[in-house]
Each structure stands twice: as C-alpha cells, then as structure tokens.
Design a protein around this motif. Sequence first.
Motif: not given
Length: 314
Positions: A42-51, A81-85, A90-91
């Motif tokens: 996760x990046x600082x915004x809580x999004x899953x990184x491209x990798x 939870x990792x995808x849920x949160x 959605x992306x």
Amino acid sequence: MRLGVLDIGSNTGHLLVVDAHGGAAPLPASSFKQPLRLAEHLDDSGAVRPAGVDALAEFTAQAMRVAEDRGCAQTLAFATSAVRDAGNSEDVLKTVLDRTGVRLEVLSGEDEARLTFLAVRRWFGWSAGRLAVFDIGGGSLEIAGGSDEAPDAAWSLPLGAARLARAHFASPALPDAGALRALRRDLRADIARNAGSLLRSGRPDRAAATSKTFRSLARICGAAPAGDGPLVRRVLRLDTLRERVAELTTMAPDALAGLPGVSPSRAHQIVPGALVAEACMDVFDLVELEICPWALREGVILQRLDQLPHLGAA
C-alpha cells in the motif's frame, strides 16, 4: 463435485480445491498459493501499488488455470480486507476482471467472521455449546460467537498482523517499552468496545481460534507440528503465550524466522499477531484457545454446499 475456492487474503493468494460429497466433509484435493502480501503493497494513501495489482492479476490467472487443470466444476473467488479497504479497491477489481475475466467477490468483515464461524461450528459440532471464534488475518481480526450455526454476534476490526506490522514495526529498531505498552492498551480498548455483544448471552462454553497466525503462535507455545495431522488437539494457553510474548518482543527478525511454525515471510508479523492474540484472551477472560484447522475458505465451501441440496453422495 469438485470445487475450487480462490481466497485473496492480505498476506497470501490461495486456491483450495476440494471434492464435495453430500453428507461428508469437503476433502482437500489440491492447493496452490503464493505470498502476495497486499497489506504491505500500500502507498501512503492506502491504495494498492501497481506492483501489487500486477502480482494479484498474475496469480489469479495462474490459479484459474490450475483450477481448470484440476477439473473444478466451479471456482468461488473472493477477496478480504486488503482489497476491501484499499483506497483504489474498485480499480483493483476492474484490473483483475479485465486481465483474467474473474470477478472477485469482496467479502465484508462481518461476512468473514460469519463464514469462519460456520466452518469452526461444523468442525467442532454441537457439542461445543456456545462457541466463540477468533481469526487474526493479515489485515483484520474477526470475532464471532453464538450457540447456532449463524453467530449471534460477528464483527471485524482493522487489527491484522500485517497491518499492525506495517504501522508499528516497520523500523528495524524494536518499539521501546512505552510504545509497546501504548499499543497493548489500544488493542484492548479496540477489542473490548464490542465485547458485550458476544458476552451478553453468556460466556462461551468453548473458545476457538483459526488462521496462520494463531497456528504459528500455538506451535511456538508447544503445540504439535502440522505434520501430525489436523485431528490432533492443539491449544494456545494464555499463561504460555504471556511468557513467549515477553521473549518475542526482544528477538531479532532472524531469530523470529527460526522459530517452529513461523514462515520467514511472516516472521515480522509474529509479534503484532501475538499481541492481538493476548489482548483477545485478556478481554474475554480466556485461559486457552483451541486451534481449529478449518477457517474462512472452508466456510465459503460449506455455504455453497448448503445451497446445493440436490448434491448427492458419491
């Protein structure tokens, strides 16, 4: 029939293939898994990184090919939870769908707790009486309790071992005594907030735990190794766990990775996982937890089989 369950967890992607027969326990036929560690991508915004997204899509495609090769009539694919949160949930789901054709179902935290409870209830049966169930995952902690197959209370907290490791144990230096004391206090306050919903109908007759974290902790505390089979009774005792927690919080990562039952890729999660387990036992005044080999994946399978009343015995 042969069923596949594709579980995209916070730590691991796991495809479990089972043979299902009417009136019988699901029989594991094949397993395929990879350490995705999405909770740490996760990046600082809580999004899953491209990798992390790329790794997830690639694993999903591989898992579906394995399911096809193994002859699965149906594969149930879900994420926790990792995808849920994730801030870009959605992306992430759209990317997986576009690249693999697989639509991952995102389970709510309450559904995670409910389905895990179903699996544990079926494993121990009605003789367990009023049952309490605890599950420490990578991203969340699930708690459920009740006297039936559907729990009276079921909820999820963002207290997974990987999530806490990232938030409190990312530095090479171990947290000092003050920081550990503050974390212990916060964990108990978070867990106790809804404890009354489980205890309102009375104390549990049996308390059980499931997940890799609890299995590892039980092994560290002297339980039988996995090689002895799933029917061996394994328990995690609070007094033994307290002693081990005091040692674990002073150990270097290499030493943690050398402990029995600990995967090197999850060694950094053992201390936060142990702190959560100890907090659960303290808050609910439990002297021991019995380790159940069935968990969320089995709960998903059992629910699906319950929806197929025409499924006959082999």
